[in-house]
Design a protein around this motif. Structure first.
Motif, PDB file in Angstrom:
ATOM      1  N   VAL A   9       0.944  -1.228   0.045  1.00  0.00           N
ATOM      2  CA  VAL A   9       0.007  -0.172  -0.038  1.00  0.00           C
ATOM      3  C   VAL A   9       0.807   1.248  -0.092  1.00  0.00           C
ATOM      4  O   VAL A   9       2.019   1.235   0.665  1.00  0.00           O
ATOM      5  CB  VAL A   9      -0.872  -0.027   1.161  1.00  0.00           C
ATOM      6  N   GLN A  10       0.576   2.218  -0.939  1.00  0.00           N
ATOM      7  CA  GLN A  10       1.399   3.514  -0.747  1.00  0.00           C
ATOM      8  C   GLN A  10       0.267   4.594  -0.826  1.00  0.00           C
ATOM      9  O   GLN A  10      -0.437   4.845  -1.408  1.00  0.00           O
ATOM     10  CB  GLN A  10       2.089   3.632  -1.983  1.00  0.00           C
ATOM     11  N   LEU A  11       0.493   5.691   0.024  1.00  0.00           N
ATOM     12  CA  LEU A  11       0.053   6.921   0.117  1.00  0.00           C
ATOM     13  C   LEU A  11       0.844   7.872  -0.140  1.00  0.00           C
ATOM     14  O   LEU A  11       1.883   7.929   0.476  1.00  0.00           O
ATOM     15  CB  LEU A  11      -0.671   6.961   1.626  1.00  0.00           C
ATOM     16  N   ASP A  12       0.381   8.589  -1.203  1.00  0.00           N
ATOM     17  CA  ASP A  12       1.276  10.016  -1.444  1.00  0.00           C
ATOM     18  C   ASP A  12       0.553  11.380  -1.326  1.00  0.00           C
ATOM     19  O   ASP A  12      -0.656  11.414  -2.012  1.00  0.00           O
ATOM     20  CB  ASP A  12       1.628   9.886  -2.990  1.00  0.00           C
ATOM     21  N   ASP A  13       0.947  12.266  -0.653  1.00  0.00           N
ATOM     22  CA  ASP A  13       0.467  13.450  -0.333  1.00  0.00           C
ATOM     23  C   ASP A  13      -1.170  13.418  -0.078  1.00  0.00           C
ATOM     24  O   ASP A  13      -1.883  14.172  -0.726  1.00  0.00           O
ATOM     25  CB  ASP A  13       0.699  14.417  -1.567  1.00  0.00           C
ATOM     26  N   VAL A  14      -1.588  12.361   0.667  1.00  0.00           N
ATOM     27  CA  VAL A  14      -3.088  12.286   1.032  1.00  0.00           C
ATOM     28  C   VAL A  14      -3.621  13.535   1.659  1.00  0.00           C
ATOM     29  O   VAL A  14      -2.992  13.516   2.722  1.00  0.00           O
ATOM     30  CB  VAL A  14      -3.322  11.036   1.385  1.00  0.00           C
ATOM     31  N   ASN A  15      -4.559  14.109   1.335  1.00  0.00           N
ATOM     32  CA  ASN A  15      -5.184  15.230   2.107  1.00  0.00           C
ATOM     33  C   ASN A  15      -6.796  14.993   2.217  1.00  0.00           C
ATOM     34  O   ASN A  15      -7.277  14.740   1.219  1.00  0.00           O
ATOM     35  CB  ASN A  15      -5.080  16.813   1.445  1.00  0.00           C
ATOM     36  N   LYS A  16      -7.414  15.539   3.276  1.00  0.00           N
ATOM     37  CA  LYS A  16      -8.664  15.254   3.280  1.00  0.00           C
ATOM     38  C   LYS A  16      -9.213  16.300   4.349  1.00  0.00           C
ATOM     39  O   LYS A  16      -8.735  16.474   5.347  1.00  0.00           O
ATOM     40  CB  LYS A  16      -9.183  13.707   3.704  1.00  0.00           C
ATOM     41  N   PHE A  27     -12.791  17.800   6.431  1.00  0.00           N
ATOM     42  CA  PHE A  27     -14.084  17.525   6.751  1.00  0.00           C
ATOM     43  C   PHE A  27     -14.724  18.858   7.067  1.00  0.00           C
ATOM     44  O   PHE A  27     -14.344  19.458   8.264  1.00  0.00           O
ATOM     45  CB  PHE A  27     -14.253  16.788   8.064  1.00  0.00           C
ATOM     46  N   GLY A  28     -15.038  19.438   6.177  1.00  0.00           N
ATOM     47  CA  GLY A  28     -15.645  20.921   6.109  1.00  0.00           C
ATOM     48  C   GLY A  28     -14.167  21.803   6.342  1.00  0.00           C
ATOM     49  O   GLY A  28     -13.379  21.636   5.617  1.00  0.00           O
ATOM     50  N   GLU A  29     -14.247  22.464   7.600  1.00  0.00           N
ATOM     51  CA  GLU A  29     -12.894  23.291   7.902  1.00  0.00           C
ATOM     52  C   GLU A  29     -11.801  22.304   8.288  1.00  0.00           C
ATOM     53  O   GLU A  29     -10.449  22.922   8.271  1.00  0.00           O
ATOM     54  CB  GLU A  29     -13.323  24.249   8.776  1.00  0.00           C
ATOM     55  N   LEU A  30     -12.307  21.348   8.776  1.00  0.00           N
ATOM     56  CA  LEU A  30     -11.247  20.628   9.409  1.00  0.00           C
ATOM     57  C   LEU A  30     -10.303  19.790   8.404  1.00  0.00           C
ATOM     58  O   LEU A  30     -10.878  18.811   7.724  1.00  0.00           O
ATOM     59  CB  LEU A  30     -11.835  19.871  10.714  1.00  0.00           C
ATOM     60  N   HIS A  31      -8.948  19.831   8.713  1.00  0.00           N
ATOM     61  CA  HIS A  31      -7.939  19.416   7.816  1.00  0.00           C
ATOM     62  C   HIS A  31      -7.594  17.985   8.447  1.00  0.00           C
ATOM     63  O   HIS A  31      -6.591  17.980   9.114  1.00  0.00           O
ATOM     64  CB  HIS A  31      -6.755  20.215   7.673  1.00  0.00           C
ATOM     65  N   VAL A  32      -8.397  16.840   8.203  1.00  0.00           N
ATOM     66  CA  VAL A  32      -8.130  15.517   9.025  1.00  0.00           C
ATOM     67  C   VAL A  32      -6.963  14.797   8.658  1.00  0.00           C
ATOM     68  O   VAL A  32      -6.365  14.162   9.484  1.00  0.00           O
ATOM     69  CB  VAL A  32      -9.592  14.604   9.055  1.00  0.00           C
ATOM     70  N   LEU A  33      -6.680  15.018   7.351  1.00  0.00           N
ATOM     71  CA  LEU A  33      -5.413  14.030   6.878  1.00  0.00           C
ATOM     72  C   LEU A  33      -4.462  15.379   6.104  1.00  0.00           C
ATOM     73  O   LEU A  33      -4.973  15.872   5.025  1.00  0.00           O
ATOM     74  CB  LEU A  33      -5.720  13.171   5.894  1.00  0.00           C
ATOM     75  N   GLN A  34      -3.413  15.526   6.547  1.00  0.00           N
ATOM     76  CA  GLN A  34      -2.477  16.475   5.999  1.00  0.00           C
ATOM     77  C   GLN A  34      -1.139  15.908   5.260  1.00  0.00           C
ATOM     78  O   GLN A  34      -0.371  15.497   6.072  1.00  0.00           O
ATOM     79  CB  GLN A  34      -2.202  17.628   7.060  1.00  0.00           C
ATOM     80  N   ASP A  35      -1.171  16.075   4.218  1.00  0.00           N
ATOM     81  CA  ASP A  35       0.112  15.531   3.392  1.00  0.00           C
ATOM     82  C   ASP A  35       0.619  14.254   3.912  1.00  0.00           C
ATOM     83  O   ASP A  35       1.900  14.147   4.308  1.00  0.00           O
ATOM     84  CB  ASP A  35       1.088  16.628   3.533  1.00  0.00           C
ATOM     85  N   ARG A  53      -7.240  15.020  -1.820  1.00  0.00           N
ATOM     86  CA  ARG A  53      -6.213  15.097  -2.829  1.00  0.00           C
ATOM     87  C   ARG A  53      -5.040  14.281  -2.558  1.00  0.00           C
ATOM     88  O   ARG A  53      -4.895  13.553  -1.376  1.00  0.00           O
ATOM     89  CB  ARG A  53      -5.505  16.709  -2.500  1.00  0.00           C
ATOM     90  N   GLY A  54      -4.250  13.847  -3.519  1.00  0.00           N
ATOM     91  CA  GLY A  54      -3.249  12.901  -3.536  1.00  0.00           C
ATOM     92  C   GLY A  54      -3.584  11.427  -4.022  1.00  0.00           C
ATOM     93  O   GLY A  54      -4.832  11.533  -4.610  1.00  0.00           O
ATOM     94  N   THR A  55      -2.740  10.533  -3.753  1.00  0.00           N
ATOM     95  CA  THR A  55      -3.230   9.249  -4.343  1.00  0.00           C
ATOM     96  C   THR A  55      -2.880   8.167  -3.236  1.00  0.00           C
ATOM     97  O   THR A  55      -2.032   8.241  -2.373  1.00  0.00           O
ATOM     98  CB  THR A  55      -2.150   8.871  -5.356  1.00  0.00           C
ATOM     99  N   ILE A  56      -3.672   7.292  -3.479  1.00  0.00           N
ATOM    100  CA  ILE A  56      -3.434   5.819  -2.935  1.00  0.00           C
ATOM    101  C   ILE A  56      -3.601   4.717  -3.659  1.00  0.00           C
ATOM    102  O   ILE A  56      -4.287   4.700  -4.784  1.00  0.00           O
ATOM    103  CB  ILE A  56      -4.597   5.582  -1.707  1.00  0.00           C
TER     104      ILE A  56
END
Lengths: 222, 260
Positions: free
Chosen positions: B20-27, B29-37, B73-76
């Motif tokens: 499994v590889q995660l690259d620059d994954v961002n998510k 929830f509204g204002e909340l930046h739950v996954l940062q790079d 944003r980003g790729t998995i």
């Protein structure tokens, strides 16, 4: 009282038609309503829009209008003679009208059942690789069904009584027979009204008894 | 020698070990930046434990890997293939990724055995009797073979979670995701679930485990990923992480949970 006994054959014919319409439109409405409910929870936006529009149109239109339009509509698309199993074409028009009308209510009952199933069930289904349709059919709907039986019972009861509106398009079902007899035997009006009403009460009691039984069976299966 | 290294070296038995590889994954929830790079690479047969305070995004990360959560944003990628967005391709991918939930999520209207056979028969098209046979093997392996004909509600939490693991394994996944698998369990049932997971890890399964069980991290993990406020703060071997955490945030966290 004598009037009821003397005309029992006609009354029986009327109720046979009532039961036939109830059975066929009950089944059609359940199938169509369930399909519409899955449209309404679908990930595809256009399907959701179809489901929502359908419910808005058919749930908010008086049944009389739907039945009259149904009888007027089908001949325009070439369906002039669509009697089924010896029942007249007008019975079929009425059955189709009752089905599309009742399906809107079934849809909303089933949708509330779907929403009552924990989201984790759908997530687990998706996690083993099921498609949306599979997870709905194999995991969500079987569990939703149990929650849906009480509201569905009310809808079927309403349908049983709504079949009487078919008298409008000339279907000689029980309510039609009642009106004919009460015009003919004016001195016996109350007996005729009560007799026919009793017939509806019996149908509805048997119907809700059967559904209660089904509910209990499904509850045990957990 | 480093324990983690020997673990990896002994993991040779299975054939379906995914990466499994995660690259620059961002998510957000509204204002909340739950996954940062988020950048994370999990090799075939590797066991990665994700820990961190609640709200740090570790569950979201886990759920994003089989797209129960979408990312912005980003790729998995799984074995080099990016996650499909939706439809049949996504369903196919999920069939290859086992998921174990905090709240078990067994199919409530199906028996234990049917819970395990449903995926293989309906998704993989496995023959029913073959699927049942395999299901019984798996249920025996996780120690609940004698419960096969019961309904989930009749089982204890620990038993349900082991059935859930068997259900996921029945799909012969390339990767197993565990989202706080023991957080809803009574203390005496935690061990029975962790034992199954330790066995799996030793058998060479690629595993991503979100957990608060530090004991499991120490025994079974090749690597610990520490998350806080949506970021991967620290990544290290369990030994290094627990004895010599680098960041203040990790020191603070470990100070709170390891004091008792």
């Amino acid at each position: 009282m004598d009037t009821l006994v003397e005309n029992r054959a006609e009354i029986w014919e009327g109720f046979r038609l009532t039961l036939w319409m109830l059975l066929v439109s009950g089944i059609l409405a359940t199938v169509l309503g369930t399909v519409l409910a899955s449209f309404r929870v679908s990930p595809v936006g256009s399907l959701r829009a179809i489901g929502t529009s359908y419910v808005n149109v058919f749930r908010n239109t008086p049944l009389v209008i739907i039945l009259v339009l149904s009888a007027a509509f089908w001949p325009t698309v070439g369906l002039n003679s669509i009697g089924v199993l010896g029942y007249s074409t007008f019975v079929t028009f009425a059955v189709l009208g009752l089905s599309v009308y009742t399906a809107a209510f079934v849809c909303e009952a089933v949708r509330s059942g779907i929403n009552s199933v924990a989201t984790g069930q759908a997530e687990a289904a998706r996690s083993v690789g099921m498609t949306f349709t599979q997870s709905l059919r194999l995991v969500i709907l079987p569990q939703a069904l149990r929650a849906v039986i009480p509201p569905l019972t009310s809808i079927y009861i309403a349908l049983a009584k709504n079949t009487s509106v078919a008298a409008i398009v000339g279907v000689p079902e029980a309510a039609y027979v009642m009106r004919r007899l009460s015009n003919k035997f004016t001195s016996d009006v109350y007996a005729i009204f009560l007799g026919i009403a009793l017939g509806y009460v019996i149908i509805v009691l048997v119907l809700s008894g059967l559904l209660q039984l089904a509910e209990r069976r499904l509850a045990v299966a957990r | 020698m480093d324990k983690a290294a020997t673990d990896v070296a002994t993991k040779q038995d299975g054939a379906r070990h995914g990466a499994v590889q995660l690259d620059d994954v961002n998510k957000w929830f509204g204002e909340l930046h739950v996954l940062q790079d988020i950048n994370l690479t999990v090799g075939p047969g590797e066991v990665v434990v994700v820990i961190g305070p609640s709200g740090s995004g570790k569950s979201t990360l886990c759920r994003a890997i089989n797209r129960l959560e979408t990312i912005d944003r980003g790729t998995i990628t799984l074995d080099g293939t990016p996650l499909p967005a939706e439809g049949k391709a996504l369903a196919k991918l999920r069939a290859d990724v086992g998921m174990v939930f905090q709240s078990f999520n067994l199919f409530a209207h199906k028996t234990v055995l049917d819970n395990v056979t449903l995926g293989p028969t309906k998704v993989r098209g496995t023959d029913a009797s073959q699927a049942r046979e395999r299901a019984r093997e798996l249920l025996d392996r996780v120690g609940v073979g004698d419960q096969a004909d019961k309904y989930p509600a009749q089982l204890s939490g620990g038993q349900q979670q082991r059935v859930a693991i068997a259900r996921a394994l029945a799909m012969e996944p390339k990767v197993m995701l565990f989202d706080e698998p023991t957080s809803a369990l009574d203390p005496e049932m935690i061990k029975e679930v962790l034992d199954v997971m330790v066995d799996l890890a030793a058998g060479g399964m690629t595993m991503i485990v979100v957990t608060h069980e530090m004991g499991f991290a120490r025994t079974a993990a090749n690597r610990v990923v520490f998350m806080s406020d949506g970021q991967v703060v620290e990544e290290n071997t369990p030994d290094q992480f627990f004895t010599n955490p680098q960041s203040d945030r990790a020191k603070d966290f470990l100070g709170k949970i390891l004091r008792h």
